[in-house]
Design an enzyme around this catalytic site. Structure first.
Site, PDB file in Angstrom:
ATOM      1  N   ARG A 157       0.858  -1.183   0.000  1.00 55.19           N
ATOM      2  CA  ARG A 157       0.000   0.000   0.000  1.00 55.19           C
ATOM      3  C   ARG A 157       0.892   1.229   0.000  1.00 55.19           C
ATOM      4  NH1 ARG A 157       1.941   1.885   3.934  1.00 55.19           N
ATOM      5  NH2 ARG A 157       0.705   3.741   3.567  1.00 55.19           N
ATOM      6  N   GLY A 158       0.226   2.401  -0.164  1.00 55.38           N
ATOM      7  CA  GLY A 158       0.991   3.634  -0.341  1.00 55.38           C
ATOM      8  C   GLY A 158       1.118   3.884  -1.837  1.00 55.38           C
ATOM      9  N   ALA A 159       0.837   5.135  -2.247  1.00 53.10           N
ATOM     10  CA  ALA A 159       0.721   5.420  -3.677  1.00 53.10           C
ATOM     11  C   ALA A 159       1.952   4.994  -4.498  1.00 53.10           C
ATOM     12  CB  ALA A 159       0.410   6.909  -3.871  1.00 53.10           C
ATOM     13  N   ASP A 184      -1.943  10.915  -2.632  1.00 55.65           N
ATOM     14  CA  ASP A 184      -2.284   9.853  -3.588  1.00 55.65           C
ATOM     15  C   ASP A 184      -2.552  10.404  -4.977  1.00 55.65           C
ATOM     16  OD1 ASP A 184      -2.961   8.655  -0.802  1.00 55.65           O
ATOM     17  OD2 ASP A 184      -2.780   6.985  -2.202  1.00 55.65           O
ATOM     18  N   ASN A 200      -5.591  12.440  -0.292  1.00 59.29           N
ATOM     19  CA  ASN A 200      -4.725  11.652   0.591  1.00 59.29           C
ATOM     20  C   ASN A 200      -5.622  10.901   1.579  1.00 59.29           C
ATOM     21  OD1 ASN A 200      -2.030  10.871   1.402  1.00 59.29           O
ATOM     22  ND2 ASN A 200      -2.378  12.030   3.273  1.00 59.29           N
ATOM     23  N   LYS A 201      -4.992  10.147   2.448  1.00 60.91           N
ATOM     24  CA  LYS A 201      -5.716   9.293   3.385  1.00 60.91           C
ATOM     25  C   LYS A 201      -6.819  10.047   4.125  1.00 60.91           C
ATOM     26  CE  LYS A 201      -5.409   5.820   3.857  1.00 60.91           C
ATOM     27  NZ  LYS A 201      -6.358   4.884   3.196  1.00 60.91           N
TER      28      LYS A 201
HETATM   29  O1  MRU Z   1      -4.695   3.225   1.831  1.00 62.16           O
HETATM   30  P1  MRU Z   1      -3.208   3.477   1.798  1.00 62.16           P
HETATM   31  O2  MRU Z   1      -2.524   3.012   3.036  1.00 62.16           O
HETATM   32  O3  MRU Z   1      -2.570   2.970   0.539  1.00 62.16           O
HETATM   33  O4  MRU Z   1      -3.095   5.065   1.773  1.00 62.16           O
HETATM   34  C1  MRU Z   1      -1.821   5.639   1.724  1.00 62.16           C
HETATM   35  C2  MRU Z   1      -1.838   7.109   1.827  1.00 62.16           C
HETATM   36  O5  MRU Z   1      -2.867   7.748   1.823  1.00 62.16           O
HETATM   37  C3  MRU Z   1      -0.519   7.778   1.837  1.00 62.16           C
HETATM   38  O6  MRU Z   1      -0.556   8.931   2.617  1.00 62.16           O
HETATM   39  C4  MRU Z   1      -0.145   8.165   0.397  1.00 62.16           C
HETATM   40  O7  MRU Z   1      -0.269   7.064  -0.441  1.00 62.16           O
HETATM   41  C5  MRU Z   1       1.235   8.689   0.301  1.00 62.16           C
HETATM   42  S1  MRU Z   1       2.395   7.385   0.598  1.00 62.16           S
HETATM   43  C6  MRU Z   1       3.933   7.923   0.251  1.00 62.16           C
END
Ligand code: MRU
Length: 352
Positions: free
Chosen positions: A56-58, A243, A253-254
């Site tokens: 996970r994470g963009a 994201d 973002n989250k």
């Molecule tokens: O649902 P996730 O855990 O994939 O969400 C991740 C986020 O929202 C992060 O803040 C974003 O992807 C930036 S990660 C470098």
């Protein structure tokens, strides 16, 4: 103050490992108590791992998808890249559908498709090199952003971050967490707070664990403690990842990021977004046009596998939100810093 960052001391975790035949993904559903890699032998294994948040994470899901294309290529025969691209299209569509909000996924797949289209009989080696390049460029971008973002902070600052934006979410070092790593190394950041990030607890399960690996003290807070924390004067910056960053500077973002930005503005706390240029989507004019992923409401019904909510309750579980550009003080990318972002400034940095 400004000692160079020791990249070997900071940042030892790697969420994605390519073996040459398979993709190994650090299973982020099991952290912090079980450190285990999940083996993906096919592109559909990778799509499933993206969907169920093993990875996970963009930036990390973009990198995983690029390796997913390489895995899919092992199952086809084609005389050149154009024919291979045609045959790989269904697998790429399934990878793309795994999660909708983070643009890095579509960006990485488009880059792999373009590279395939331009390659000849050696297309297999070419796309493997491209997947590797996507990964190494992300690490380099994060390291560059770390110093750029930290430079905006005064010595002795306190920061609050949200979700997990570290090595676990990227090729390494992290975006917002990279700025925190750099800021701590340079002596600019004295206090780090991390919100739990309900419902999936990326802050509580991942961020404070990741910082602990580096020997960086971080204080965990309930998401609902953020405004109160700001009122105490202990934080001068909220630093988050992204994201998708739109052409006008709006940022997805989250979930919970938007309310942090509102609270930050109210308390005179600065708000910084840190993301590589692969997260910038100049084709999306504003945040209203972003598809917000909604996940299983069941994620809200319990903690750590134990049910905490009565049966028969309805829940709504959007997992991202959009922070309007007017609430953002700085967007930090490897290309530079956009202060008080708007369409004009975004165009000047990223083109049309
Ligand atoms: O649902 P996730 O855990 O994939 O969400 C991740 C986020 O929202 C992060 O803040 C974003 O992807 C930036 S990660 C470098």
């Amino acid at each position: 103050m400004s000692s160079p960052i020791d990249f070997d001391r900071y940042d030892r975790i790697r969420p994605i490992r390519w073996t040459g035949e398979a993709l190994e993904l650090l299973d982020q559903r099991k952290l912090p108590f079980v450190v285990e890699y999940r083996n993906c032998a096919t592109s559909d294994d990778v799509a499933a791992a993206i969907h169920d948040l093993t990875v996970r994470g963009a930036p990390a899901i973009g990198i995983a998808a690029a390796w997913g294309v390489v895995l899919a290529s092992h199952r086809i025969e084609a005389p050149d890249g154009a024919e291979a691209a045609h045959k790989l299209a269904p697998a790429m569509e399934r990878l793309n559908a795994a999660r909708p909000t983070a643009v890095n996924l579509a960006w990485a797949l488009a880059r792999m498709r373009r590279t395939l289209g331009e390659s000849g009989p050696d297309w297999r080696e070419v796309i493997e090199r491209e997947a590797r390049a996507i990964e190494t460029e992300d690490l380099a971008a994060n390291r560059a952003m770390g110093s750029l973002g930290a430079a905006l902070m005064r010595v002795g600052s306190g920061v609050l971050t949200h979700c997990n934006t570290g090595s676990l979410a990227t090729a390494g070092f992290g975006t917002a967490l990279g700025v925190i790593r750099a800021g701590v190394a340079e002596g600019r950041i004295q206090r780090v707070f991390a919100g739990e990030t309900r419902p999936w607890l990326q802050g509580a399960r991942l961020t404070v664990w990741e910082l602990q690996q580096d020997g960086i003290d971080a204080t965990l807070i309930a998401d609902s403690a953020a405004s109160h924390l700001m009122k105490t004067g202990q934080v001068q910056w909220v630093v988050v990842g992204a994201d998708r960053i739109c052409a006008n500077g709006d940022v997805a973002n989250k979930i919970g990021t938007y309310q942090l930005a509102i609270a930050a503005r109210h308390h005179g706390v600065k708000f910084m977004v840190v993301a590589p240029s692969s997260t910038v989507d100049m084709g999306t004019t504003s945040g209203d046009m972003i598809e917000i992923e909604e996940r299983d409401p069941g994620e809200l019904f319990g903690v750590g596998g134990s049910r905490t909510v009565a049966e028969g309750i309805t829940a709504w579980n959007p997992v991202f939100d959009v922070t309007p550009h007017a609430l953002i003080d700085a967007i930090v990318t490897e290309r530079g810093v956009v202060e008080t972002p708007d369409t004009e400034q975004m165009q000047a940095m990223f083109g049309a």
